[in-house]
Each structure stands twice: as C-alpha cells, then as structure tokens.
Write a protein that holds these residues in place. Structure first.
Motif, PDB file in Angstrom:
ATOM      1  N   MET A 100      50.728  31.339  43.230  1.00  0.00           N
ATOM      2  CA  MET A 100      49.844  30.967  41.681  1.00  0.00           C
ATOM      3  C   MET A 100      50.808  30.957  40.679  1.00  0.00           C
ATOM      4  N   GLY A 101      50.765  30.130  39.640  1.00  0.00           N
ATOM      5  CA  GLY A 101      51.644  29.962  38.596  1.00  0.00           C
ATOM      6  C   GLY A 101      51.825  31.358  37.802  1.00  0.00           C
ATOM      7  N   GLU A 102      52.798  31.206  36.723  1.00  0.00           N
ATOM      8  CA  GLU A 102      53.052  32.310  35.841  1.00  0.00           C
ATOM      9  C   GLU A 102      51.956  32.590  34.852  1.00  0.00           C
ATOM     10  N   SER A 103      51.083  31.844  34.704  1.00  0.00           N
ATOM     11  CA  SER A 103      49.807  31.981  33.820  1.00  0.00           C
ATOM     12  C   SER A 103      48.483  33.084  34.558  1.00  0.00           C
ATOM     13  N   PHE A 104      48.936  33.061  35.940  1.00  0.00           N
ATOM     14  CA  PHE A 104      47.686  33.480  36.858  1.00  0.00           C
ATOM     15  C   PHE A 104      47.805  34.918  36.562  1.00  0.00           C
ATOM     16  N   ILE A 105      46.839  35.745  36.165  1.00  0.00           N
ATOM     17  CA  ILE A 105      46.692  36.911  35.801  1.00  0.00           C
ATOM     18  C   ILE A 105      46.211  37.863  37.195  1.00  0.00           C
ATOM     19  N   PRO A 106      46.857  38.626  37.786  1.00  0.00           N
ATOM     20  CA  PRO A 106      46.503  39.188  39.089  1.00  0.00           C
ATOM     21  C   PRO A 106      45.048  40.055  39.069  1.00  0.00           C
ATOM     22  N   TRP A 107      44.258  39.938  40.145  1.00  0.00           N
ATOM     23  CA  TRP A 107      43.195  40.779  39.940  1.00  0.00           C
ATOM     24  C   TRP A 107      43.556  42.353  40.839  1.00  0.00           C
ATOM     25  N   LYS A 108      43.834  42.989  40.017  1.00  0.00           N
ATOM     26  CA  LYS A 108      44.379  44.377  40.641  1.00  0.00           C
ATOM     27  C   LYS A 108      43.339  45.006  41.607  1.00  0.00           C
ATOM     28  N   ILE A 109      41.724  44.682  41.344  1.00  0.00           N
ATOM     29  CA  ILE A 109      41.014  45.333  42.282  1.00  0.00           C
ATOM     30  C   ILE A 109      40.963  44.746  43.721  1.00  0.00           C
ATOM     31  N   MET A 110      41.863  43.746  43.807  1.00  0.00           N
ATOM     32  CA  MET A 110      41.711  43.252  45.015  1.00  0.00           C
ATOM     33  C   MET A 110      42.900  43.914  45.870  1.00  0.00           C
ATOM     34  N   GLN A 111      43.719  44.604  45.300  1.00  0.00           N
ATOM     35  CA  GLN A 111      44.634  45.503  46.060  1.00  0.00           C
ATOM     36  C   GLN A 111      44.195  46.824  46.216  1.00  0.00           C
ATOM     37  N   MET A 112      43.256  46.963  45.905  1.00  0.00           N
ATOM     38  CA  MET A 112      42.642  48.642  45.842  1.00  0.00           C
ATOM     39  C   MET A 112      41.272  48.509  47.089  1.00  0.00           C
TER      40      MET A 112
END
Length: 219
Positions: free
Chosen positions: A163-175
């Motif tokens: 993903m590009g630098e503008s992508f905001i990770p979905w932290k819930i996916m790592q939980m």
C-alpha cells in the motif's frame, strides 16, 4: 491413480479443513497476523500430517484398537517435537510469533481426525495423498487469511510494502476481532458462491426436464 488425485483435491477444496469443515480453528484465528506466519504454520502442520499419516497407515495392523488413539497421539507428538525443534533452530523469529501453537499441533483435530478416519483404514499411498491434500488445503487457507490481515492491517504482503504512504492501516485486522471478521467474510463469500452455483445447476436441470417433457408430449 484417480483416487490419489481425488484425495488431494478433496482436501484442497471440497473438504478444506478451514473453509469447509471448519475444524482446527485455533491456528487460523491466532497465528494469521501475517502471510508468512500463516504459511509456516500451515507447512509445519502439513509435514506432521504427512509423516504421522504414513506411519499410522504402515502400523495400522500392529496397533491394538483399544489403544489406537493414545498410539496416534504419541506418533503425532514425535513429529511435532521434530518440527518444533527445527523451527526453533532455523526460523527463530517466526517461532516466537507462532509460540505455543506449534506444540499444540499435537492436539489439532485435523491431524488426529485424518489419522482415525482415513490413514488407519487405507494403504500408505492413499494416506499420503490424503495428508498432502488436507495439509496443503490447510496451508493455503492460513496463508490467504494471513495475506488479507497483513495487507489491510499493515499495508504489507510477506513483509514487502504494498500500500502507498497514504494508506491508513486497519489496526483491528492485526487483533483477534480481525481474525474472526476475516474468517467470517471468507466463509460467507464461499458459501454464497456455492449456493449460487447450486441454484444455477437446479435451474438448468429444471429447464432440461421441461425440454424433455415437451419433446415427449410432441411425440
């Protein structure tokens, strides 16, 4: 030869342990935070499954039925110990991520289930192909879940930035909730596709029956 091919396809797709049978669900939900960890866990389980199924099939006539389950567990535990030590020595970083779930392969119901339902009743060649199909089916399922969670949760895939630098990770996916969400959506999509295919098949069958009926009426 056809039976061996069918054994592999059955484990890969029709009776996939994760997406179809929904068994052995601890690893898919617990260790698939990345594609790499899912792949390694799947391959480790596959190795144990192939080796244990081979030995159980070879010794099926020598193991008394009264103690077959404890005997299977001892055989499985032997290969799990080997895999555990190899991972710890060769892939220490991945081993830390997988943690307790590598030793817990011993009680994975996929391995014990295939030993009881298939390997103990079939010749070695069939036991091996069944183990290969089931193991690879489990592996691709874990890897796919790991890919989805890593891509959406970190923007990477096998450690490479996607993903590009503008992508905001979905932290819930790592939980943990991300694991349940991913698993649920994948199963939903697969079931939807299967139901759609079944409906189309039924419609085609009805259409064929009507055509046959019309031709019979004309004659």
């Amino acid at each position: 030869m056809q039976h061996h091919f069918d054994d592999i396809l059955r484990g890969l797709f029709r009776e996939n342990p994760t997406f179809r049978m929904l068994i052995g669900m601890c690893p898919p939900l617990a260790v698939t935070t990345s594609a790499e960890s899912g792949l390694i866990m799947g391959l480790a389980t596959t190795a144990v499954l192939i080796c244990s199924s081979t030995i159980i099939s070879a010794l099926k006539k020598l193991i008394p039925s009264q103690i077959r389950i404890p005997a299977y567990i001892v055989i499985i535990a032997t290969f799990v110990t080997i895999v555990d030590l190899l991972l710890k020595a060769m892939l220490p970083e991945i081993y830390k991520i997988l943690g307790i779930f590598v030793p817990l392969i011993v009680v994975n119901c996929i391995i014990l289930g295939r030993a009881e339902a298939f390997a103990s009743k079939m010749p070695i060649s069939r036991a091996v192909t069944d183990a290969v199909g089931t193991g690879l089916g489990f592996t691709w399922a874990l890897t796919f879940i790991g890919c989805v969670r890593e891509l959406l949760g970190a923007g990477t895939l096998f450690g490479f930035q996607i993903m590009g630098e503008s992508f905001i990770p979905w932290k819930i996916m790592q939980m943990p909730p991300g694991a349940f969400l991913t698993m649920g959506l994948i199963v939903f999509v697969l079931n939807f596709v299967e139901m759609r295919r079944a409906r189309q098949f039924q419609q085609a069958a009805r259409h064929q029956i009507r055509l046959v009926g019309k031709e019979a009426a004309k004659s």
